[in-house]
Design a protein around this motif. Structure first.
Motif, PDB file in Angstrom:
ATOM      1  N   UNK A 119      18.315 -44.109 -16.718  1.00  0.00           N
ATOM      2  CA  UNK A 119      17.276 -44.858 -16.005  1.00  0.00           C
ATOM      3  C   UNK A 119      16.287 -43.911 -15.329  1.00  0.00           C
ATOM      4  N   UNK A 120      16.761 -42.818 -14.772  1.00  0.00           N
ATOM      5  CA  UNK A 120      15.849 -41.850 -14.155  1.00  0.00           C
ATOM      6  C   UNK A 120      14.909 -41.240 -15.190  1.00  0.00           C
ATOM      7  N   UNK A 121      15.448 -40.907 -16.354  1.00  0.00           N
ATOM      8  CA  UNK A 121      14.618 -40.320 -17.406  1.00  0.00           C
ATOM      9  C   UNK A 121      13.599 -41.340 -17.931  1.00  0.00           C
ATOM     10  N   UNK A 122      14.014 -42.600 -18.039  1.00  0.00           N
ATOM     11  CA  UNK A 122      13.098 -43.658 -18.476  1.00  0.00           C
ATOM     12  C   UNK A 122      11.977 -43.833 -17.457  1.00  0.00           C
ATOM     13  N   UNK A 123      12.318 -43.834 -16.169  1.00  0.00           N
ATOM     14  CA  UNK A 123      11.292 -43.981 -15.133  1.00  0.00           C
ATOM     15  C   UNK A 123      10.269 -42.853 -15.215  1.00  0.00           C
ATOM     16  N   UNK A 124      10.745 -41.634 -15.470  1.00  0.00           N
ATOM     17  CA  UNK A 124       9.814 -40.503 -15.593  1.00  0.00           C
ATOM     18  C   UNK A 124       8.854 -40.713 -16.755  1.00  0.00           C
ATOM     19  N   UNK A 125       9.371 -41.212 -17.862  1.00  0.00           N
ATOM     20  CA  UNK A 125       8.519 -41.468 -19.034  1.00  0.00           C
ATOM     21  C   UNK A 125       7.510 -42.567 -18.734  1.00  0.00           C
ATOM     22  N   UNK A 126       7.977 -43.635 -18.121  1.00  0.00           N
ATOM     23  CA  UNK A 126       7.110 -44.780 -17.834  1.00  0.00           C
ATOM     24  C   UNK A 126       6.053 -44.408 -16.814  1.00  0.00           C
ATOM     25  N   UNK A 127       6.413 -43.580 -15.843  1.00  0.00           N
ATOM     26  CA  UNK A 127       5.480 -43.210 -14.781  1.00  0.00           C
ATOM     27  C   UNK A 127       4.419 -42.212 -15.245  1.00  0.00           C
ATOM     28  N   UNK A 128       4.635 -41.586 -16.397  1.00  0.00           N
ATOM     29  CA  UNK A 128       3.636 -40.650 -16.911  1.00  0.00           C
ATOM     30  C   UNK A 128       2.349 -41.396 -17.245  1.00  0.00           C
ATOM     31  N   UNK A 129       1.251 -40.830 -16.846  1.00  0.00           N
ATOM     32  CA  UNK A 129      -0.046 -41.442 -17.145  1.00  0.00           C
ATOM     33  C   UNK A 129      -0.447 -41.081 -18.565  1.00  0.00           C
ATOM     34  N   UNK A 130      -0.936 -42.068 -19.317  1.00  0.00           N
ATOM     35  CA  UNK A 130      -1.397 -41.739 -20.686  1.00  0.00           C
ATOM     36  C   UNK A 130      -2.585 -40.796 -20.642  1.00  0.00           C
ATOM     37  N   UNK A 131      -2.570 -39.852 -21.567  1.00  0.00           N
ATOM     38  CA  UNK A 131      -3.658 -38.853 -21.634  1.00  0.00           C
ATOM     39  C   UNK A 131      -4.925 -39.420 -22.212  1.00  0.00           C
ATOM     40  N   UNK A 161      36.313 -42.092 -16.784  1.00  0.00           N
ATOM     41  CA  UNK A 161      35.421 -42.578 -17.836  1.00  0.00           C
ATOM     42  C   UNK A 161      34.402 -43.580 -17.291  1.00  0.00           C
ATOM     43  N   UNK A 162      34.833 -44.466 -16.395  1.00  0.00           N
ATOM     44  CA  UNK A 162      33.882 -45.409 -15.790  1.00  0.00           C
ATOM     45  C   UNK A 162      32.830 -44.662 -14.977  1.00  0.00           C
ATOM     46  N   UNK A 163      33.260 -43.644 -14.249  1.00  0.00           N
ATOM     47  CA  UNK A 163      32.320 -42.829 -13.468  1.00  0.00           C
ATOM     48  C   UNK A 163      31.346 -42.117 -14.403  1.00  0.00           C
ATOM     49  N   UNK A 164      31.869 -41.573 -15.495  1.00  0.00           N
ATOM     50  CA  UNK A 164      31.026 -40.880 -16.480  1.00  0.00           C
ATOM     51  C   UNK A 164      29.984 -41.831 -17.064  1.00  0.00           C
ATOM     52  N   UNK A 165      30.414 -43.059 -17.357  1.00  0.00           N
ATOM     53  CA  UNK A 165      29.491 -44.053 -17.907  1.00  0.00           C
ATOM     54  C   UNK A 165      28.417 -44.427 -16.879  1.00  0.00           C
ATOM     55  N   UNK A 166      28.814 -44.584 -15.610  1.00  0.00           N
ATOM     56  CA  UNK A 166      27.850 -44.925 -14.562  1.00  0.00           C
ATOM     57  C   UNK A 166      26.820 -43.813 -14.392  1.00  0.00           C
ATOM     58  N   UNK A 167      27.267 -42.554 -14.371  1.00  0.00           N
ATOM     59  CA  UNK A 167      26.352 -41.419 -14.234  1.00  0.00           C
ATOM     60  C   UNK A 167      25.427 -41.341 -15.440  1.00  0.00           C
ATOM     61  N   UNK A 168      25.960 -41.590 -16.619  1.00  0.00           N
ATOM     62  CA  UNK A 168      25.161 -41.582 -17.842  1.00  0.00           C
ATOM     63  C   UNK A 168      24.025 -42.610 -17.748  1.00  0.00           C
ATOM     64  N   UNK A 169      24.344 -43.813 -17.286  1.00  0.00           N
ATOM     65  CA  UNK A 169      23.327 -44.853 -17.168  1.00  0.00           C
ATOM     66  C   UNK A 169      22.304 -44.520 -16.088  1.00  0.00           C
ATOM     67  N   UNK A 170      22.766 -43.953 -14.975  1.00  0.00           N
ATOM     68  CA  UNK A 170      21.828 -43.572 -13.915  1.00  0.00           C
ATOM     69  C   UNK A 170      20.863 -42.499 -14.401  1.00  0.00           C
ATOM     70  N   UNK A 171      21.380 -41.504 -15.105  1.00  0.00           N
ATOM     71  CA  UNK A 171      20.518 -40.461 -15.661  1.00  0.00           C
ATOM     72  C   UNK A 171      19.526 -41.039 -16.663  1.00  0.00           C
TER      73      UNK A 171
END
Length: 123
Positions: free
Chosen positions: A111-123, A99-109
């Protein structure tokens, strides 16, 4: 001699703790600590996506936390009994580790998805 060593030890501890101070807005904040992300520069669409991801994370994380709480309760009961069942306790520990591993992977995913959103340039 002992007073000098004690004073040096205290000064070293202070210097190390001041260098790694985790407090926000601390000018002595450690240079390798993560910095926060400013959401002020995001478009409304990006903010909406971030909030959706955050809600998704909170829901999934709360499920894991509830399962962890139940496991800890079960582990406590197991160990506080007059004759602890060590095999059951070990199985519960393995489940808690998963469960701790699952939670860590969940948070890493997340953060990666958030970075992709933030890195997108506004149209």
């Amino acid at each position: 001699m002992m007073k000098k060593l004690s004073l040096i030890f205290i000064l070293v501890i202070f210097a190390v703790s001041a260098d790694a101070a985790p407090f926000n807005n601390n000018p002595m904040k450690h240079k390798n600590m993560k910095t926060g992300v400013s959401y002020n520069n995001l478009t409304p669409d990006q903010k909406e996506k971030v909030m959706e991801l955050r809600a998704e994370l909170v829901n999934k994380e709360s499920e894991i936390n509830n399962r962890m709480r139940d496991l800890r309760s079960e582990m406590n009961k197991c160990m506080l009994s007059k004759e602890p069942d060590m095999k059951k306790f070990e199985l519960l520990q393995k489940e808690a580790t998963k469960l701790r591993r699952e939670r860590r992977v969940l948070k890493e995913n997340y953060m990666n998805r958030i970075r992709k959103i933030i890195d997108q340039q506004p149209d």
